[in-house]
Design a protein around this motif. Structure first.
Motif, PDB file in Angstrom:
ATOM      1  N   ARG A 117      -4.967  -1.603  -2.728  1.00 50.77           N
ATOM      2  CA  ARG A 117      -5.852  -1.618  -3.890  1.00 50.77           C
ATOM      3  C   ARG A 117      -6.086  -3.027  -4.419  1.00 50.77           C
ATOM      4  O   ARG A 117      -7.096  -3.317  -5.027  1.00 50.77           O
ATOM      5  N   ARG A 118      -5.108  -3.906  -4.240  1.00 50.00           N
ATOM      6  CA  ARG A 118      -5.236  -5.300  -4.650  1.00 50.00           C
ATOM      7  C   ARG A 118      -4.209  -6.122  -3.875  1.00 50.00           C
ATOM      8  O   ARG A 118      -3.236  -5.574  -3.359  1.00 50.00           O
ATOM      9  N   PRO A 119      -4.414  -7.423  -3.794  1.00 52.43           N
ATOM     10  CA  PRO A 119      -3.475  -8.262  -3.041  1.00 52.43           C
ATOM     11  C   PRO A 119      -2.069  -8.220  -3.633  1.00 52.43           C
ATOM     12  O   PRO A 119      -1.885  -8.092  -4.841  1.00 52.43           O
ATOM     13  N   MET A 120      -1.107  -8.349  -2.768  1.00 61.23           N
ATOM     14  CA  MET A 120       0.302  -8.364  -3.151  1.00 61.23           C
ATOM     15  C   MET A 120       0.982  -9.384  -2.253  1.00 61.23           C
ATOM     16  O   MET A 120       0.806  -9.340  -1.032  1.00 61.23           O
ATOM     17  N   ARG A 121       1.706 -10.295  -2.800  1.00 64.89           N
ATOM     18  CA  ARG A 121       2.371 -11.338  -2.014  1.00 64.89           C
ATOM     19  C   ARG A 121       3.356 -10.716  -1.036  1.00 64.89           C
ATOM     20  O   ARG A 121       3.427 -11.114   0.105  1.00 64.89           O
ATOM     21  N   GLY A 122       4.144  -9.774  -1.495  1.00 69.72           N
ATOM     22  CA  GLY A 122       5.023  -9.037  -0.592  1.00 69.72           C
ATOM     23  C   GLY A 122       6.305  -9.738  -0.195  1.00 69.72           C
ATOM     24  O   GLY A 122       6.846  -9.463   0.874  1.00 69.72           O
ATOM     25  N   ARG A 123       6.819 -10.615  -1.029  1.00 64.67           N
ATOM     26  CA  ARG A 123       8.109 -11.237  -0.709  1.00 64.67           C
ATOM     27  C   ARG A 123       9.254 -10.482  -1.379  1.00 64.67           C
ATOM     28  O   ARG A 123      10.251 -10.204  -0.769  1.00 64.67           O
ATOM     29  N   PHE A 125       9.589  -7.022  -3.834  1.00 65.39           N
ATOM     30  CA  PHE A 125       8.779  -5.946  -4.394  1.00 65.39           C
ATOM     31  C   PHE A 125       9.555  -4.642  -4.320  1.00 65.39           C
ATOM     32  O   PHE A 125      10.639  -4.573  -3.782  1.00 65.39           O
ATOM     33  N   TRP A 126       8.972  -3.602  -4.901  1.00 66.25           N
ATOM     34  CA  TRP A 126       9.564  -2.267  -4.883  1.00 66.25           C
ATOM     35  C   TRP A 126       8.706  -1.358  -4.006  1.00 66.25           C
ATOM     36  O   TRP A 126       7.536  -1.619  -3.751  1.00 66.25           O
ATOM     37  N   GLY A 127       9.323  -0.265  -3.567  1.00 67.21           N
ATOM     38  CA  GLY A 127       8.611   0.771  -2.835  1.00 67.21           C
ATOM     39  C   GLY A 127       9.170   2.129  -3.209  1.00 67.21           C
ATOM     40  O   GLY A 127      10.346   2.250  -3.562  1.00 67.21           O
ATOM     41  N   GLU A 128       8.320   3.134  -3.171  1.00 71.85           N
ATOM     42  CA  GLU A 128       8.726   4.517  -3.446  1.00 71.85           C
ATOM     43  C   GLU A 128       8.151   5.413  -2.380  1.00 71.85           C
ATOM     44  O   GLU A 128       7.001   5.232  -1.964  1.00 71.85           O
ATOM     45  N   LEU A 129       8.932   6.368  -1.953  1.00 72.93           N
ATOM     46  CA  LEU A 129       8.498   7.347  -0.971  1.00 72.93           C
ATOM     47  C   LEU A 129       8.927   8.722  -1.456  1.00 72.93           C
ATOM     48  O   LEU A 129      10.090   8.909  -1.822  1.00 72.93           O
ATOM     49  N   ASP A 130       7.996   9.668  -1.478  1.00 76.49           N
ATOM     50  CA  ASP A 130       8.283  11.045  -1.881  1.00 76.49           C
ATOM     51  C   ASP A 130       8.060  11.972  -0.700  1.00 76.49           C
ATOM     52  O   ASP A 130       6.995  11.929  -0.077  1.00 76.49           O
ATOM     53  N   VAL A 131       9.042  12.824  -0.413  1.00 74.60           N
ATOM     54  CA  VAL A 131       8.813  13.944   0.506  1.00 74.60           C
ATOM     55  C   VAL A 131       8.325  15.076  -0.386  1.00 74.60           C
ATOM     56  O   VAL A 131       9.061  15.564  -1.237  1.00 74.60           O
ATOM     57  N   ARG A 152       4.201   4.274  -2.097  1.00 76.00           N
ATOM     58  CA  ARG A 152       3.509   3.210  -2.804  1.00 76.00           C
ATOM     59  C   ARG A 152       4.427   1.991  -2.874  1.00 76.00           C
ATOM     60  O   ARG A 152       5.654   2.122  -2.855  1.00 76.00           O
ATOM     61  N   PHE A 153       3.797   0.811  -2.956  1.00 76.19           N
ATOM     62  CA  PHE A 153       4.515  -0.455  -3.026  1.00 76.19           C
ATOM     63  C   PHE A 153       3.869  -1.318  -4.104  1.00 76.19           C
ATOM     64  O   PHE A 153       2.649  -1.266  -4.296  1.00 76.19           O
ATOM     65  N   GLY A 154       4.673  -2.108  -4.809  1.00 69.15           N
ATOM     66  CA  GLY A 154       4.127  -2.993  -5.823  1.00 69.15           C
ATOM     67  C   GLY A 154       5.083  -4.093  -6.217  1.00 69.15           C
ATOM     68  O   GLY A 154       6.291  -3.996  -5.999  1.00 69.15           O
ATOM     69  N   GLU A 155       4.514  -5.141  -6.800  1.00 64.16           N
ATOM     70  CA  GLU A 155       5.316  -6.247  -7.347  1.00 64.16           C
ATOM     71  C   GLU A 155       5.426  -6.124  -8.857  1.00 64.16           C
ATOM     72  O   GLU A 155       6.407  -6.552  -9.451  1.00 64.16           O
ATOM     73  N   THR A 156       4.403  -5.555  -9.463  1.00 62.89           N
ATOM     74  CA  THR A 156       4.412  -5.302 -10.897  1.00 62.89           C
ATOM     75  C   THR A 156       4.647  -3.802 -11.086  1.00 62.89           C
ATOM     76  O   THR A 156       4.867  -3.073 -10.110  1.00 62.89           O
ATOM     77  N   GLU A 157       4.558  -3.342 -12.304  1.00 60.42           N
ATOM     78  CA  GLU A 157       4.769  -1.918 -12.573  1.00 60.42           C
ATOM     79  C   GLU A 157       3.763  -1.044 -11.831  1.00 60.42           C
ATOM     80  O   GLU A 157       4.084   0.053 -11.380  1.00 60.42           O
ATOM     81  N   GLU A 158       2.542  -1.537 -11.685  1.00 61.52           N
ATOM     82  CA  GLU A 158       1.484  -0.771 -11.015  1.00 61.52           C
ATOM     83  C   GLU A 158       1.517  -1.023  -9.506  1.00 61.52           C
ATOM     84  O   GLU A 158       1.630  -2.166  -9.058  1.00 61.52           O
ATOM     85  N   ALA A 159       1.402   0.052  -8.728  1.00 64.96           N
ATOM     86  CA  ALA A 159       1.415  -0.069  -7.266  1.00 64.96           C
ATOM     87  C   ALA A 159       0.162  -0.784  -6.764  1.00 64.96           C
ATOM     88  O   ALA A 159      -0.931  -0.582  -7.295  1.00 64.96           O
ATOM     89  N   ALA A 160       0.330  -1.603  -5.734  1.00 70.46           N
ATOM     90  CA  ALA A 160      -0.791  -2.314  -5.118  1.00 70.46           C
ATOM     91  C   ALA A 160      -1.202  -1.670  -3.798  1.00 70.46           C
ATOM     92  O   ALA A 160      -2.328  -1.824  -3.359  1.00 70.46           O
ATOM     93  N   ALA A 161      -0.291  -0.957  -3.173  1.00 71.03           N
ATOM     94  CA  ALA A 161      -0.579  -0.315  -1.885  1.00 71.03           C
ATOM     95  C   ALA A 161      -0.068   1.121  -1.939  1.00 71.03           C
ATOM     96  O   ALA A 161       0.977   1.398  -2.531  1.00 71.03           O
ATOM     97  N   HIS A 162      -0.811   2.030  -1.328  1.00 67.89           N
ATOM     98  CA  HIS A 162      -0.488   3.460  -1.332  1.00 67.89           C
ATOM     99  C   HIS A 162      -0.581   4.005   0.086  1.00 67.89           C
ATOM    100  O   HIS A 162      -1.323   3.466   0.912  1.00 67.89           O
TER     101      HIS A 162
END
Length: 183
Positions: A117-123, A125-131, A152-162
């Motif tokens: 959804r938007r650029p993320m540096r990716g050094r 960060f957090w990630g969440e996975l739901d089954v 989803r993955f993100g560096e801020t509170e809002e996820a940048a990738a889904h």
């Protein structure tokens, strides 16, 4: 139900990765019912660190390859924790020895969709996975357990990738199961 970071289990799960590709640093698991039941969900939330790309010069952003590696590390940990802690009926009858023997050979991605959804540096960060769903199916080559997941993955509170990923696990002989529609 919430399970804190299990460093020993995480270390063992990540042994299949080259040392410079072990991106998942810590994780917690939360259970809100069984994904085999409507509305049930098992979640892993992890902290990641990618000091440098394992395959290409620095792109400057989190990309699809890193997304996939991070996803894989979370799903392996979530399945291992589910076996170890008896968190999902789908893995009743599995021992940890079964998991270690089957981690690479019998678990794979059947369908994979990711969006950025938007650029993320990716050094760091957090990630969440739901089954969100677990069911059995047969693609003509034997029974499989399917895990429908979102992540989803993100560096801020809002996820940048889904992402939405369907994972297939070869059913073990004599494994506990349940019936549901095939994917």
């Amino acid at each position: 139900m919430r399970f804190g970071d299990d460093e020993a289990l995480l270390e063992r799960v990540l042994r299949v990765y080259k040392p410079h590709c072990r991106y998942l640093g810590s994780a917690t698991v939360t259970v809100k019912g069984d994904p085999a039941d409507e509305g049930g969900q098992v979640r892993v939330r992890g902290r990641f660190h990618i000091p440098e790309s394992c395959y290409i010069d620095d792109t400057g952003h989190f990309n699809a390859v890193e997304f996939n590696i991070c996803y894989n590390q979370m799903i392996y940990l979530l399945i291992a924790k589910s076996v170890d802690g008896r968190l999902m009926r789908s893995f009743d009858g599995w021992s940890m020895d079964d998991f270690w023997a089957r981690q690479l050979e019998d678990m794979f991605i059947a369908d994979f969709h990711s969006s950025f959804r938007r650029p993320m540096r990716g050094r760091r960060f957090w990630g969440e996975l739901d089954v969100v769903e677990a069911f059995q199916g047969d693609w003509g080559n034997g029974p499989f357990l399917f895990l429908r997941t979102t992540c989803r993955f993100g560096e801020t509170e809002e996820a940048a990738a889904h992402g939405k990923v369907l994972v297939a696990v070869k059913a073990a002989a004599g494994a506990a199961g349940f019936s549901a529609p095939a994917p």
